[in-house]
Design a protein around this motif. Sequence first.
Motif, mmCIF file in Angstrom:
data_model
loop_
_atom_site.group_PDB
_atom_site.id
_atom_site.type_symbol
_atom_site.label_atom_id
_atom_site.label_comp_id
_atom_site.label_asym_id
_atom_site.label_seq_id
_atom_site.Cartn_x
_atom_site.Cartn_y
_atom_site.Cartn_z
ATOM 1 N N MET A 70 0.646 -1.214 0.034
ATOM 2 C CA MET A 70 0.101 0.236 0.394
ATOM 3 C C MET A 70 1.034 1.122 -0.185
ATOM 4 S SD MET A 70 -3.218 -0.698 2.182
ATOM 5 C CE MET A 70 -2.566 -1.856 4.221
ATOM 6 N N VAL A 71 2.178 1.213 1.039
ATOM 7 C CA VAL A 71 2.715 2.698 1.339
ATOM 8 C C VAL A 71 3.203 2.495 -0.291
ATOM 9 C CG1 VAL A 71 4.979 3.581 2.110
ATOM 10 C CG2 VAL A 71 3.251 2.013 3.418
ATOM 11 N N LYS A 72 3.830 1.737 -0.958
ATOM 12 C CA LYS A 72 4.113 1.755 -2.218
ATOM 13 C C LYS A 72 3.675 2.370 -3.334
ATOM 14 C CE LYS A 72 5.643 -2.412 -5.322
ATOM 15 N NZ LYS A 72 6.426 -2.964 -4.639
ATOM 16 N N ARG A 73 2.949 2.215 -3.441
ATOM 17 C CA ARG A 73 1.736 2.261 -4.133
ATOM 18 C C ARG A 73 1.218 3.708 -4.310
ATOM 19 N NH1 ARG A 73 -2.479 -2.497 -4.819
ATOM 20 N NH2 ARG A 73 -1.459 -4.294 -5.505
ATOM 21 N N VAL A 74 1.105 4.221 -3.260
ATOM 22 C CA VAL A 74 0.305 5.784 -2.654
ATOM 23 C C VAL A 74 1.664 6.639 -3.129
ATOM 24 C CG1 VAL A 74 0.514 7.256 -0.757
ATOM 25 C CG2 VAL A 74 -1.670 4.754 -0.920
ATOM 26 N N LEU A 75 2.883 6.240 -2.793
ATOM 27 C CA LEU A 75 3.884 7.170 -2.866
ATOM 28 C C LEU A 75 4.004 7.365 -4.542
ATOM 29 C CD1 LEU A 75 6.525 6.228 -0.115
ATOM 30 C CD2 LEU A 75 5.115 7.995 -0.193
ATOM 31 N N ASN A 76 4.117 5.726 -5.102
ATOM 32 C CA ASN A 76 3.838 6.273 -6.464
ATOM 33 C C ASN A 76 3.283 6.656 -7.390
ATOM 34 O OD1 ASN A 76 6.267 5.402 -6.933
ATOM 35 N ND2 ASN A 76 5.633 3.518 -6.462
ATOM 36 N N ARG A 77 1.254 7.660 -6.737
ATOM 37 C CA ARG A 77 0.659 7.576 -7.356
ATOM 38 C C ARG A 77 0.119 9.095 -8.254
ATOM 39 N NH1 ARG A 77 -5.066 5.940 -3.731
ATOM 40 N NH2 ARG A 77 -3.717 7.225 -2.173
ATOM 41 N N ASN A 78 0.896 9.923 -7.397
ATOM 42 C CA ASN A 78 1.641 10.818 -8.974
ATOM 43 C C ASN A 78 0.206 11.708 -8.848
ATOM 44 O OD1 ASN A 78 3.717 11.776 -10.150
ATOM 45 N ND2 ASN A 78 3.666 10.789 -11.746
ATOM 46 N N GLN A 79 -0.402 11.699 -8.442
ATOM 47 C CA GLN A 79 -2.001 12.452 -8.583
ATOM 48 C C GLN A 79 -2.018 13.658 -7.916
ATOM 49 O OE1 GLN A 79 -5.474 9.758 -7.667
ATOM 50 N NE2 GLN A 79 -5.257 8.599 -9.906
ATOM 51 N N ARG B 161 -1.878 14.235 -5.075
ATOM 52 C CA ARG B 161 -3.416 14.733 -3.717
ATOM 53 C C ARG B 161 -1.969 14.492 -1.973
ATOM 54 N NH1 ARG B 161 -6.373 9.760 -3.278
ATOM 55 N NH2 ARG B 161 -6.324 9.467 -1.057
ATOM 56 N N VAL B 162 -2.328 15.535 -1.182
ATOM 57 C CA VAL B 162 -1.632 16.300 -0.274
ATOM 58 C C VAL B 162 -1.268 15.210 0.742
ATOM 59 C CG1 VAL B 162 -2.850 18.465 -0.423
ATOM 60 C CG2 VAL B 162 -4.408 16.847 0.659
ATOM 61 N N ASP B 163 -2.666 14.118 0.450
ATOM 62 C CA ASP B 163 -1.684 13.618 1.801
ATOM 63 C C ASP B 163 -0.979 12.063 1.170
ATOM 64 O OD1 ASP B 163 -3.713 12.557 -0.496
ATOM 65 O OD2 ASP B 163 -5.430 11.233 1.532
ATOM 66 N N ASP B 164 -0.584 11.841 -0.605
ATOM 67 C CA ASP B 164 0.393 10.557 -1.140
ATOM 68 C C ASP B 164 1.518 11.611 -0.474
ATOM 69 O OD1 ASP B 164 -1.551 9.529 -1.214
ATOM 70 O OD2 ASP B 164 -1.666 10.100 -4.132
ATOM 71 N N ASN B 165 2.399 10.896 1.372
ATOM 72 C CA ASN B 165 3.449 11.269 1.661
ATOM 73 C C ASN B 165 3.721 10.087 3.176
ATOM 74 O OD1 ASN B 165 2.803 12.782 4.426
ATOM 75 N ND2 ASN B 165 1.807 13.580 2.697
ATOM 76 N N ILE B 166 5.060 9.762 3.301
ATOM 77 C CA ILE B 166 4.946 9.366 4.077
ATOM 78 C C ILE B 166 4.550 9.173 5.571
ATOM 79 C CG2 ILE B 166 7.960 9.796 3.849
ATOM 80 C CD1 ILE B 166 6.687 6.032 4.223
ATOM 81 N N ASP B 167 4.516 10.387 5.926
ATOM 82 C CA ASP B 167 4.218 11.126 7.208
ATOM 83 C C ASP B 167 2.462 10.946 7.070
ATOM 84 O OD1 ASP B 167 6.642 11.612 7.672
ATOM 85 O OD2 ASP B 167 6.684 13.777 7.451
ATOM 86 N N THR B 168 1.936 11.034 5.929
ATOM 87 C CA THR B 168 0.540 11.149 6.046
ATOM 88 C C THR B 168 0.148 9.944 6.084
ATOM 89 O OG1 THR B 168 0.759 13.282 4.874
ATOM 90 C CG2 THR B 168 -1.809 11.576 4.987
ATOM 91 N N ILE B 169 0.974 8.825 5.321
ATOM 92 C CA ILE B 169 0.409 7.808 5.264
ATOM 93 C C ILE B 169 0.749 6.862 6.195
ATOM 94 C CG2 ILE B 169 2.711 6.517 3.663
ATOM 95 C CD1 ILE B 169 -0.619 5.158 2.629
ATOM 96 N N ARG B 170 1.293 7.017 6.898
ATOM 97 C CA ARG B 170 2.194 6.436 8.182
ATOM 98 C C ARG B 170 0.746 6.094 9.273
ATOM 99 N NH1 ARG B 170 6.974 4.060 8.787
ATOM 100 N NH2 ARG B 170 8.826 5.202 7.728
#
Length: 239
Positions: free
Chosen positions: A168-177, A179-188
């Motif tokens: 999930m982390v890998k996909r979110v960090l590569n999502r490239n849309q 989004r303000v929440d697609d960063n490691i701090d928010t994802i955690r």
Amino acid sequence: MWRRVASLSSLISSKRSSTLNQAAYSFKFFESFTTETPTQGKDGRFFKGKTPFITFVLGGPGSGKGTQCEKIVENFGFTHLSAGDLLRREIISNTEYGAKILDTIKEGKIVPSEVTVKLIRKEMESSDNYKFLIDGFPRSEENRIAFERITEADPDIVLFFDCPEEEMVKRVLNRNQGRVDDNIDTIRKRLKIFESLNLPVVNYYSKRGKLYTINAVGTADEIFEQVRPVFAAHEEFST
Ligand SMILES: Nc1ncnc2c1ncn2[C@@H]1O[C@H](COP(=O)(O)OP(=O)(O)O)[C@@H](O)[C@H]1O
Ligand SMILES: Nc1ccn([C@@H]2O[C@H](COP(=O)(O)OP(=O)(O)O)[C@@H](O)[C@H]2O)c(=O)n1
Ligand SMILES: [Mg+2]
């Protein structure tokens, strides 16, 4: 190391973390939404003469909910309502509560249920369809209970995309849309909230026999081949 969330059954049934307090996280801005009007729920009028067929689509951030919803729309003619997209639309429309929604999303927290449910209900009411995919909702027991109260409706199917955290982390960090929440701090933060607030909802529907758990690892097409039979079982959905 990221923990694997794929083998969730034990977590799902037992986890009631103290971060449930986050459910109490609230602000008053939702009062500025339209006052509640009585709804007719499943009696037909509210959904243009047909009993609605409601699918809730659950899964952690990046588990592939949106991607699979697109395929379900194409193959089975559902209307896709992404709770996150509806909230992001509120931010863009620059309403007074948009800024508060933005802060909440940046923090990975859950927007007060009244806000989200009313946005979803409005979309359902204005739709000509009766088949709805409600994606990323309910994300907490509070979300679930508010939906039941405000719409008087219940889901027919609940899909749960079960995905390991590292994927999930890998996909979110590569999502490239953008989004303000697609960063490691928010994802955690989001993963913690997912575990404490969303898994009890998954467990609730599992106990009620409505849950379809999908292994969310593989290509999008492979995953859809697990999803397809869930809907193909309902002949009326063939388009
Ligand atoms: N099965 C898959 N394998 C690899 N990447 C995927 C898969 N499904 C979706 N993705 C990608 O992962 C990211 C998150 O997918 P998305 O559908 O937005 O998930 P969610 O809505 O659950 O957060 C997107 O960039 C998407 O293209
Ligand atoms: N039911 C919901 C759905 C989303 N949200 C907010 O919107 C954010 C993004 O949700 P999303 O469904 O678009 O996220 P993904 O799971 O698609 O990554 C969440 O982290 C929450 O801050 C919410 O508050 N309540
Ligand atoms: Mg999504």
